[in-house]
Write a protein that holds these residues in place. Sequence first.
Motif, mmCIF file in Angstrom:
data_model
loop_
_atom_site.group_PDB
_atom_site.id
_atom_site.type_symbol
_atom_site.label_atom_id
_atom_site.label_comp_id
_atom_site.label_asym_id
_atom_site.label_seq_id
_atom_site.Cartn_x
_atom_site.Cartn_y
_atom_site.Cartn_z
ATOM 1 N N UNK A 176 11.235 -6.437 0.416
ATOM 2 C CA UNK A 176 11.146 -7.859 0.775
ATOM 3 C C UNK A 176 9.710 -8.221 1.169
ATOM 4 N N UNK A 177 9.088 -7.380 1.984
ATOM 5 C CA UNK A 177 7.718 -7.666 2.404
ATOM 6 C C UNK A 177 6.748 -7.641 1.226
ATOM 7 N N UNK A 178 6.959 -6.711 0.290
ATOM 8 C CA UNK A 178 6.068 -6.617 -0.866
ATOM 9 C C UNK A 178 6.236 -7.808 -1.811
ATOM 10 N N UNK A 179 7.467 -8.294 -1.919
ATOM 11 C CA UNK A 179 7.734 -9.367 -2.882
ATOM 12 C C UNK A 179 7.569 -10.756 -2.289
ATOM 13 N N UNK A 180 7.901 -10.935 -1.030
ATOM 14 C CA UNK A 180 7.953 -12.269 -0.434
ATOM 15 C C UNK A 180 6.797 -12.580 0.511
ATOM 16 N N UNK A 181 6.228 -11.538 1.141
ATOM 17 C CA UNK A 181 5.136 -11.781 2.090
ATOM 18 C C UNK A 181 3.958 -10.874 1.729
ATOM 19 N N UNK A 182 3.698 -10.733 0.436
ATOM 20 C CA UNK A 182 2.671 -9.801 -0.022
ATOM 21 C C UNK A 182 1.286 -10.179 0.481
ATOM 22 N N UNK A 183 1.060 -11.449 0.761
ATOM 23 C CA UNK A 183 -0.261 -11.904 1.199
ATOM 24 C C UNK A 183 -0.682 -11.235 2.505
ATOM 25 N N UNK A 184 0.288 -10.781 3.320
ATOM 26 C CA UNK A 184 -0.042 -10.134 4.582
ATOM 27 C C UNK A 184 -0.445 -8.673 4.399
ATOM 28 N N UNK A 185 -0.115 -8.095 3.246
ATOM 29 C CA UNK A 185 -0.497 -6.719 2.933
ATOM 30 C C UNK A 185 -0.095 -5.754 4.055
ATOM 31 N N UNK A 186 1.209 -5.741 4.369
ATOM 32 C CA UNK A 186 1.703 -4.911 5.462
ATOM 33 C C UNK A 186 2.000 -3.489 4.989
ATOM 34 N N UNK A 187 1.640 -2.546 5.808
ATOM 35 C CA UNK A 187 1.974 -1.146 5.539
ATOM 36 C C UNK A 187 3.184 -0.791 6.389
ATOM 37 N N UNK A 188 4.259 -0.352 5.746
ATOM 38 C CA UNK A 188 5.516 -0.070 6.435
ATOM 39 C C UNK A 188 6.003 1.313 6.020
ATOM 40 N N UNK A 189 6.346 2.144 7.016
ATOM 41 C CA UNK A 189 6.851 3.476 6.736
ATOM 42 C C UNK A 189 8.082 3.757 7.586
#
Length: 401
Positions: free
Chosen positions: A341-354
């Motif tokens: 979801x973060x990669x597709x919908x909020x990609x502009x924030x470039x969040x790293x999630x693990x």
Amino acid sequence: MDLLLAGSPAPLRTFHARAVLDALSAAGPLTRADVAAATGLTRAAVTQAVRSLVGTGVVVASEPGPDQRGRPTARYRVSTDHGLALGVDVARDRVRVALVDVTGAVRARAERRDVKASPTARARAAAELARGCVADVAARLEPAPTIEVRRAVAAVPVIVGADGTTIRRVPGFEKGGTALHDALQDALGCPVRLENDLNLAAVAEQHDGVARGAGTFVVLGLGDGFGAGIVVDGRLHRGARGGAGEISFLPHPERPLGAETLGAGSLTALAKEHGLPDDVSVREVVDRAERGDLVADDVLDVVAERVAVVAGSIALVLEPELFVLTDQAARPPLAERVIRYLAERIAVLDLRVLPSTIGPDAVVLGAAHAASDALREDVLRAALAVDVGPEDDRATDEEPS
């Protein structure tokens, strides 16, 4: 070090003792020359620090090795049985403990489920588990020493005040105040500090998990509740009154302002909407999804979106290097949805999630780390009180050149 030299000698002695204790904890037994090389301290500073630590009993001289000839070289190590500390995880349905020494090594662990939800019952369970762990450690040593638990840190899934003793906000848990702290301290017979469970999960991730090396990161945990542990510039951020990370009521586009975004109440509402039992837990929903339940998949889609939106909101304020998903949020059916979801919908924030790799042990391991740190601080204060005379450059009691 130049700044320390300009001030009081007490901070300088503490700095030296800490550096020596760290070196011996990491690679002892060592000669004083070894310690000087590892720390960058002068031989005189190392000598004074070693003497002060020996004076507390936490550092001892090792027996000479069988291969040493002539005058034996003095080597020093940390006495890991000098005193132990206890990490406690006081969850809603269980109590876990981890016995840890001054080097940070976990020496024994234990767990008990189905503990009554009262401060007294939880404290008694923690004390019984602690006694069992102490006995287990003592049984492995010859001769069996007298082992004392000197410090404890207890994790609780609620807001803990800045004093480390007072529970602030406690929906569905205790009534608040210091009852749990007081019961634990009485049962364990040592100083106890309370801390929020996700704050301690963040400590574990910082030391042993995927956040190792990250300066600023956020742990997002979803289980019985939804919360965050925040580390900024390498230090745990608790907030002015201990409430930092209480994110379950952050605004969400599809939720009324002030409504719970994620938690027991919102999950009950989601379950009803999708035809699942009202009392279903997040764990059970993830279990169902792993078995291919399409209804559970639909619920997790909503849950993942809410977790992702909260992460995006935090990122706009804090911009951490990393988000770590823990507890049920770390399991693939949910973690993969959040990341996608973060990669597709909020990609502009470039969040790293693990997702966390520590698993369900994060909280108790974080409590153990915090307890070990508290024990070290006690040792350093005791070392400062040891009278070892003025620091000088003489090689008194040093090993031969």
